[in-house]
Design a protein around this motif. Structure first.
Motif, short mmCIF file in Angstrom:
data_model
loop_
_atom_site.label_atom_id
_atom_site.label_comp_id
_atom_site.label_asym_id
_atom_site.label_seq_id
_atom_site.Cartn_x
_atom_site.Cartn_y
_atom_site.Cartn_z
N ALA A 92 6.06 -2.93 1.73
CA ALA A 92 4.80 -2.37 1.24
C ALA A 92 3.97 -1.97 2.45
CB ALA A 92 4.05 -3.38 0.38
N GLN A 93 3.45 -0.75 2.43
CA GLN A 93 2.67 -0.25 3.57
C GLN A 93 1.53 0.63 3.08
OE1 GLN A 93 4.25 2.82 6.41
NE2 GLN A 93 4.07 1.15 7.88
N ALA A 94 0.35 0.42 3.65
CA ALA A 94 -0.81 1.28 3.38
C ALA A 94 -1.04 2.16 4.60
CB ALA A 94 -2.04 0.45 3.08
N ARG A 95 -1.21 3.45 4.36
CA ARG A 95 -1.46 4.41 5.44
C ARG A 95 -2.84 5.01 5.25
NH1 ARG A 95 4.39 7.39 4.50
NH2 ARG A 95 5.69 5.72 5.40
N TYR A 96 -3.63 4.99 6.31
CA TYR A 96 -4.98 5.57 6.26
C TYR A 96 -5.02 6.78 7.19
CZ TYR A 96 -9.97 6.26 6.72
OH TYR A 96 -11.22 6.83 6.75
N PHE A 97 -5.32 7.94 6.61
CA PHE A 97 -5.38 9.17 7.39
C PHE A 97 -6.75 9.31 8.04
CE2 PHE A 97 -1.68 9.86 4.88
CZ PHE A 97 -0.89 10.72 5.63
N LEU A 98 -6.75 9.40 9.33
CA LEU A 98 -8.00 9.45 10.10
C LEU A 98 -8.72 10.77 9.87
CD1 LEU A 98 -6.61 7.94 13.43
CD2 LEU A 98 -7.86 6.75 11.62
N ASP A 103 -6.85 15.95 8.93
CA ASP A 103 -6.44 14.64 8.40
C ASP A 103 -4.93 14.48 8.36
OD1 ASP A 103 -9.14 14.34 8.02
OD2 ASP A 103 -9.08 14.61 5.85
N LYS A 104 -4.28 14.75 9.47
CA LYS A 104 -2.82 14.67 9.52
C LYS A 104 -2.31 13.42 10.23
CE LYS A 104 -2.59 18.68 7.56
NZ LYS A 104 -2.31 18.75 6.12
N VAL A 105 -3.17 12.69 10.94
CA VAL A 105 -2.76 11.52 11.70
C VAL A 105 -3.16 10.26 10.95
CG1 VAL A 105 -2.99 10.26 13.89
CG2 VAL A 105 -2.98 12.78 13.87
N PHE A 106 -2.24 9.29 10.84
CA PHE A 106 -2.55 8.08 10.10
C PHE A 106 -2.19 6.82 10.89
CE2 PHE A 106 1.83 9.10 8.88
CZ PHE A 106 2.48 7.87 8.97
N VAL A 107 -2.88 5.74 10.55
CA VAL A 107 -2.51 4.40 11.01
C VAL A 107 -2.02 3.64 9.79
CG1 VAL A 107 -4.09 4.36 12.97
CG2 VAL A 107 -4.90 3.61 10.74
N ALA A 108 -1.18 2.63 10.01
CA ALA A 108 -0.54 1.97 8.88
C ALA A 108 -0.37 0.48 9.14
CB ALA A 108 0.81 2.61 8.59
N GLY A 109 -0.30 -0.27 8.06
CA GLY A 109 -0.05 -1.70 8.14
C GLY A 109 0.56 -2.19 6.84
N GLY A 110 1.31 -3.28 6.94
CA GLY A 110 1.94 -3.81 5.73
C GLY A 110 2.90 -4.93 6.07
N GLY A 111 3.95 -5.06 5.27
CA GLY A 111 4.90 -6.13 5.49
C GLY A 111 6.25 -5.83 4.87
N LYS A 112 7.27 -6.55 5.36
CA LYS A 112 8.63 -6.43 4.86
C LYS A 112 9.14 -7.80 4.45
CE LYS A 112 11.43 -3.82 7.26
NZ LYS A 112 12.21 -3.29 8.40
N PHE A 113 9.86 -7.87 3.35
CA PHE A 113 10.51 -9.10 2.93
C PHE A 113 11.99 -8.83 2.74
CE2 PHE A 113 12.30 -11.72 -0.48
CZ PHE A 113 12.09 -12.99 0.04
N GLY A 114 12.82 -9.68 3.33
CA GLY A 114 14.26 -9.53 3.18
C GLY A 114 14.91 -10.83 2.75
N HIS A 115 15.91 -10.73 1.87
CA HIS A 115 16.62 -11.90 1.37
C HIS A 115 18.09 -11.51 1.19
CE1 HIS A 115 18.22 -14.68 -1.70
NE2 HIS A 115 17.25 -15.51 -1.37
N VAL A 116 19.01 -12.26 1.80
CA VAL A 116 20.43 -11.97 1.67
C VAL A 116 21.18 -13.26 1.36
CG1 VAL A 116 20.86 -12.22 4.16
CG2 VAL A 116 22.44 -10.88 2.75
#
Length: 240
Positions: A92-98, A103-116
């Motif tokens: 899941a990631q949220a991107r905010y366009f500056l 308004d073509k450049v963005f910063v982003a943050g979120g997380g990844k979950f993996g299970h095997v």
């Protein structure tokens, strides 16, 4: 001295040139939901063989904010076990366009979950399960608007995070740590200007895995295992 180019390097170069060309002619990314087939090709340092499965992607745009959700179910072959396991990977990631120009450049943050999970063999209880949650931050650029096709180029830094594991005893341990970098491209083409879409995503990552010396000993725990991976997803979706 002449340098030999491996087959993997050649494939990554061709795919990179293709994505660059697509992004030069494509536009901004629309809201959509999609289903894709997914394949991952990892270097020897990962210990994995073939990885293939199904991916679902949802992209929602709200003003300058874009929320991207990805879920993958794959069948992962562990090389030294010569056995397939089942993996679930969520991001899941949220991107905010500056507010810069168009308004073509963005910063982003979120997380990844993996299970095997790898099952026991017919002769021994040698299966195991591993899982981890990994925070990510990054940024990128969008090319153009939404009138023709879309292209996003992005970078993610994957923070160092603990990798938990347990076997048949169900006793959970800290197996080790993983961290890395990822470069990705996401492209979407509308089908004859309709809401139906064709998607092609490509990602390249550099990951380092290190064992926990409390579990594996000081010698093995001191060794870092870097490896490269290329991931490709192709499928269909619908805009909304």
């Amino acid at each position: 001295m002449k340098k030999n180019i491996s087959k993997g390097e050649s494939i990554r170069t061709v795919l990179g040139i293709l994505i660059l060309f697509i992004c030069l002619v494509c536009k901004g990314q629309p809201s959509h939901v999609a289903v894709m087939v997914n394949g991952q090709f990892e270097g020897a340092g990962s210990g994995n063989g073939t990885i293939a499965g199904v991916e679902v992607q949802d992209v929602t745009r709200k003003a300058r904010t874009v929320v991207v959700l990805n879920g993958r179910v794959t069948w992962d072959k562990k090389s030294y076990l010569d056995r397939y396991g089942t993996a679930l990977r969520l991001q899941a990631q949220a991107r905010y366009f500056l507010p810069l120009g168009a308004d073509k450049v963005f910063v982003a943050g979120g997380g990844k979950f993996g299970h095997v999970h790898y099952p026991d063999s017919a002769t021994a209880k040698d299966g195991y399960t591993k899982y981890a949650f990994q925070p990510i931050v990054g940024g990128g650029v969008q090319v153009g608007d939404e009138s023709r096709c879309s292209c996003i180029l992005g970078y993610n830094y994957q923070f160092k995070t603990g990798l938990k594991a347990f076997g048949s005893s169900a006793v959970r341990i800290l197996d080790g740590w993983t961290q890395g970098h990822e470069i990705k491209a996401e492209t979407v083409w509308p089908v004859r200007q309709s809401k139906w879409l064709v998607l092609f995503n490509l990602a390249w990552s550099r990951t380092t895995y290190q064992r926990n010396p409390d579990i594996y000993g000081a010698v093995l725990g001191a060794v870092k295992h870097p490896y490269n991976a290329t991931e490709v997803s192709i499928g269909f979706g619908r805009g909304y």
